[in-house]
Design a protein around this motif. Structure first.
Motif, PDB file in Angstrom:
ATOM      1  N   MET A 298      66.155  80.009  32.711  1.00 44.96           N
ATOM      2  CA  MET A 298      67.421  79.400  33.109  1.00 44.96           C
ATOM      3  C   MET A 298      67.210  77.909  33.288  1.00 44.96           C
ATOM      4  O   MET A 298      66.334  77.489  34.044  1.00 44.96           O
ATOM      5  N   LEU A 299      67.992  77.129  32.590  1.00 47.57           N
ATOM      6  CA  LEU A 299      67.876  75.676  32.641  1.00 47.57           C
ATOM      7  C   LEU A 299      69.238  75.062  32.932  1.00 47.57           C
ATOM      8  O   LEU A 299      70.267  75.586  32.519  1.00 47.57           O
ATOM      9  N   ALA A 300      69.235  73.954  33.616  1.00 47.63           N
ATOM     10  CA  ALA A 300      70.454  73.189  33.837  1.00 47.63           C
ATOM     11  C   ALA A 300      70.084  71.721  33.725  1.00 47.63           C
ATOM     12  O   ALA A 300      69.046  71.300  34.240  1.00 47.63           O
ATOM     13  N   PRO A 301      70.912  70.933  33.038  1.00 48.92           N
ATOM     14  CA  PRO A 301      70.617  69.497  32.978  1.00 48.92           C
ATOM     15  C   PRO A 301      70.597  68.924  34.396  1.00 48.92           C
ATOM     16  O   PRO A 301      71.459  69.243  35.210  1.00 48.92           O
ATOM     17  N   ALA A 302      69.616  68.113  34.691  1.00 48.36           N
ATOM     18  CA  ALA A 302      69.472  67.562  36.044  1.00 48.36           C
ATOM     19  C   ALA A 302      70.730  66.826  36.509  1.00 48.36           C
ATOM     20  O   ALA A 302      71.153  67.018  37.637  1.00 48.36           O
ATOM     21  N   PRO A 303      71.357  65.999  35.672  1.00 45.42           N
ATOM     22  CA  PRO A 303      72.551  65.304  36.165  1.00 45.42           C
ATOM     23  C   PRO A 303      73.669  66.271  36.579  1.00 45.42           C
ATOM     24  O   PRO A 303      74.320  66.066  37.589  1.00 45.42           O
ATOM     25  N   ALA A 304      73.852  67.365  35.828  1.00 48.08           N
ATOM     26  CA  ALA A 304      74.904  68.331  36.173  1.00 48.08           C
ATOM     27  C   ALA A 304      74.558  69.046  37.468  1.00 48.08           C
ATOM     28  O   ALA A 304      75.413  69.245  38.332  1.00 48.08           O
ATOM     29  N   ALA A 305      73.299  69.416  37.619  1.00 50.68           N
ATOM     30  CA  ALA A 305      72.889  70.108  38.837  1.00 50.68           C
ATOM     31  C   ALA A 305      73.011  69.193  40.044  1.00 50.68           C
ATOM     32  O   ALA A 305      73.403  69.618  41.123  1.00 50.68           O
ATOM     33  N   ALA A 306      72.695  67.923  39.866  1.00 49.06           N
ATOM     34  CA  ALA A 306      72.745  66.983  40.986  1.00 49.06           C
ATOM     35  C   ALA A 306      74.176  66.697  41.431  1.00 49.06           C
ATOM     36  O   ALA A 306      74.413  66.370  42.582  1.00 49.06           O
ATOM     37  N   ARG A 307      75.140  66.826  40.519  1.00 51.88           N
ATOM     38  CA  ARG A 307      76.538  66.524  40.850  1.00 51.88           C
ATOM     39  C   ARG A 307      77.201  67.619  41.656  1.00 51.88           C
ATOM     40  O   ARG A 307      78.196  67.376  42.309  1.00 51.88           O
ATOM     41  N   GLN A 308      76.685  68.838  41.576  1.00 52.50           N
ATOM     42  CA  GLN A 308      77.342  69.940  42.271  1.00 52.50           C
ATOM     43  C   GLN A 308      77.221  69.774  43.772  1.00 52.50           C
ATOM     44  O   GLN A 308      76.181  69.391  44.293  1.00 52.50           O
ATOM     45  N   GLU A 309      78.302  70.071  44.460  1.00 47.69           N
ATOM     46  CA  GLU A 309      78.281  69.980  45.911  1.00 47.69           C
ATOM     47  C   GLU A 309      77.461  71.127  46.491  1.00 47.69           C
ATOM     48  O   GLU A 309      77.504  72.247  46.008  1.00 47.69           O
ATOM     49  N   SER A 310      76.744  70.832  47.538  1.00 48.86           N
ATOM     50  CA  SER A 310      75.957  71.861  48.207  1.00 48.86           C
ATOM     51  C   SER A 310      76.875  72.761  49.017  1.00 48.86           C
ATOM     52  O   SER A 310      77.704  72.288  49.776  1.00 48.86           O
ATOM     53  N   LEU A 311      76.735  74.072  48.830  1.00 50.68           N
ATOM     54  CA  LEU A 311      77.548  75.027  49.563  1.00 50.68           C
ATOM     55  C   LEU A 311      76.810  75.573  50.771  1.00 50.68           C
ATOM     56  O   LEU A 311      77.390  76.238  51.610  1.00 50.68           O
ATOM     57  N   VAL A 312      75.512  75.306  50.830  1.00 53.72           N
ATOM     58  CA  VAL A 312      74.704  75.827  51.925  1.00 53.72           C
ATOM     59  C   VAL A 312      73.755  74.745  52.419  1.00 53.72           C
ATOM     60  O   VAL A 312      73.461  73.793  51.720  1.00 53.72           O
ATOM     61  N   GLU A 313      73.250  74.936  53.601  1.00 58.81           N
ATOM     62  CA  GLU A 313      72.248  74.055  54.177  1.00 58.81           C
ATOM     63  C   GLU A 313      70.881  74.491  53.656  1.00 58.81           C
ATOM     64  O   GLU A 313      70.620  75.674  53.505  1.00 58.81           O
ATOM     65  N   THR A 314      70.001  73.554  53.345  1.00 60.78           N
ATOM     66  CA  THR A 314      68.635  73.901  52.950  1.00 60.78           C
ATOM     67  C   THR A 314      67.662  73.256  53.919  1.00 60.78           C
ATOM     68  O   THR A 314      67.941  72.207  54.490  1.00 60.78           O
ATOM     69  N   ALA A 315      66.537  73.917  54.093  1.00 58.59           N
ATOM     70  CA  ALA A 315      65.515  73.412  55.006  1.00 58.59           C
ATOM     71  C   ALA A 315      64.186  74.062  54.676  1.00 58.59           C
ATOM     72  O   ALA A 315      64.126  75.068  53.971  1.00 58.59           O
ATOM     73  N   ALA A 316      63.125  73.488  55.220  1.00 55.91           N
ATOM     74  CA  ALA A 316      61.805  74.105  55.090  1.00 55.91           C
ATOM     75  C   ALA A 316      61.847  75.456  55.797  1.00 55.91           C
ATOM     76  O   ALA A 316      62.477  75.599  56.839  1.00 55.91           O
ATOM     77  N   LEU A 317      61.195  76.445  55.201  1.00 52.53           N
ATOM     78  CA  LEU A 317      61.128  77.765  55.818  1.00 52.53           C
ATOM     79  C   LEU A 317      60.057  77.745  56.905  1.00 52.53           C
ATOM     80  O   LEU A 317      58.895  77.447  56.629  1.00 52.53           O
ATOM     81  N   GLY A 318      60.453  78.065  58.122  1.00 51.16           N
ATOM     82  CA  GLY A 318      59.506  78.097  59.230  1.00 51.16           C
ATOM     83  C   GLY A 318      58.822  79.455  59.333  1.00 51.16           C
ATOM     84  O   GLY A 318      59.379  80.476  58.915  1.00 51.16           O
ATOM     85  N   ARG A 319      57.631  79.496  59.884  1.00 52.66           N
ATOM     86  CA  ARG A 319      56.881  80.758  60.023  1.00 52.66           C
ATOM     87  C   ARG A 319      57.670  81.804  60.797  1.00 52.66           C
ATOM     88  O   ARG A 319      57.556  82.989  60.523  1.00 52.66           O
ATOM     89  N   GLY A 320      58.478  81.379  61.729  1.00 49.69           N
ATOM     90  CA  GLY A 320      59.284  82.311  62.502  1.00 49.69           C
ATOM     91  C   GLY A 320      60.411  82.944  61.697  1.00 49.69           C
ATOM     92  O   GLY A 320      61.079  83.862  62.180  1.00 49.69           O
ATOM     93  N   GLU A 321      60.622  82.459  60.485  1.00 48.05           N
ATOM     94  CA  GLU A 321      61.683  82.981  59.614  1.00 48.05           C
ATOM     95  C   GLU A 321      61.145  83.847  58.474  1.00 48.05           C
ATOM     96  O   GLU A 321      61.901  84.289  57.623  1.00 48.05           O
ATOM     97  N   PHE A 322      59.831  84.086  58.434  1.00 45.14           N
ATOM     98  CA  PHE A 322      59.245  84.838  57.328  1.00 45.14           C
ATOM     99  C   PHE A 322      59.828  86.242  57.212  1.00 45.14           C
ATOM    100  O   PHE A 322      60.064  86.723  56.105  1.00 45.14           O
TER     101      PHE A 322
END
Length: 133
Positions: A46-70
């Motif tokens: 699965m590939l997406a051109p970087a400019p198209a992917a970068a333009r999409q609005e984020s629908l979710v929050e992203t963060a580093a996964l903490g050990r307490g969330e494994f």
């Protein structure tokens, strides 16, 4: 003969699973591997051109996964593969315990360097909804 010799050597050394992945550049007779007791699975890239992917609005929050969330992330990973047609290719997602072992191993550098923040989680309403390992 080459595939047969390689597979025989691996099985003789105790290998329980053997994954052969290749991209044929011409028509290929898959019976070569089927006759050796292997099965094939369709894979998708699965590939997406970087400019198209970068333009999409984020629908979710992203963060580093903490050990307490494994544990929460492991449940998400196992659920994502529950009905996947290539599930047999992913023993690390057989169940939540296997998925947690996989995430723990990845975080510990078992598959290559894992700097802080490299394993990411996508969150919806503060809960882990997806992961990138």
């Amino acid at each position: 003969p080459l595939a047969e010799a390689a597979l025989s050597g691996l099985r003789g050394a105790g290998a329980r699973r053997v994954l052969a992945e290749f991209l044929p550049f011409s028509p290929f007779d898959t019976s070569v591997f089927r006759d050796l007791g292997m099965r094939s699975a369709q894979r998708a890239v699965m590939l997406a051109p970087a400019p198209a992917a970068a333009r999409q609005e984020s629908l979710v929050e992203t963060a580093a996964l903490g050990r307490g969330e494994f544990d929460e992330a492991a449940a998400v990973l196992a659920a994502a593969y529950r009905d996947h047609p290539g599930r047999w290719l992913h023993p690390e997602a057989d169940n939540a315990a296997a998925a947690r072992d996989f995430i723990e191993a990845a975080a510990g550098g078992a598959y290559g360097e894992a700097p802080p923040g490299a394993i990411r989680s996508a969150r919806v309403d503060g809960r882990v909804a997806g992961i990138c390992v």
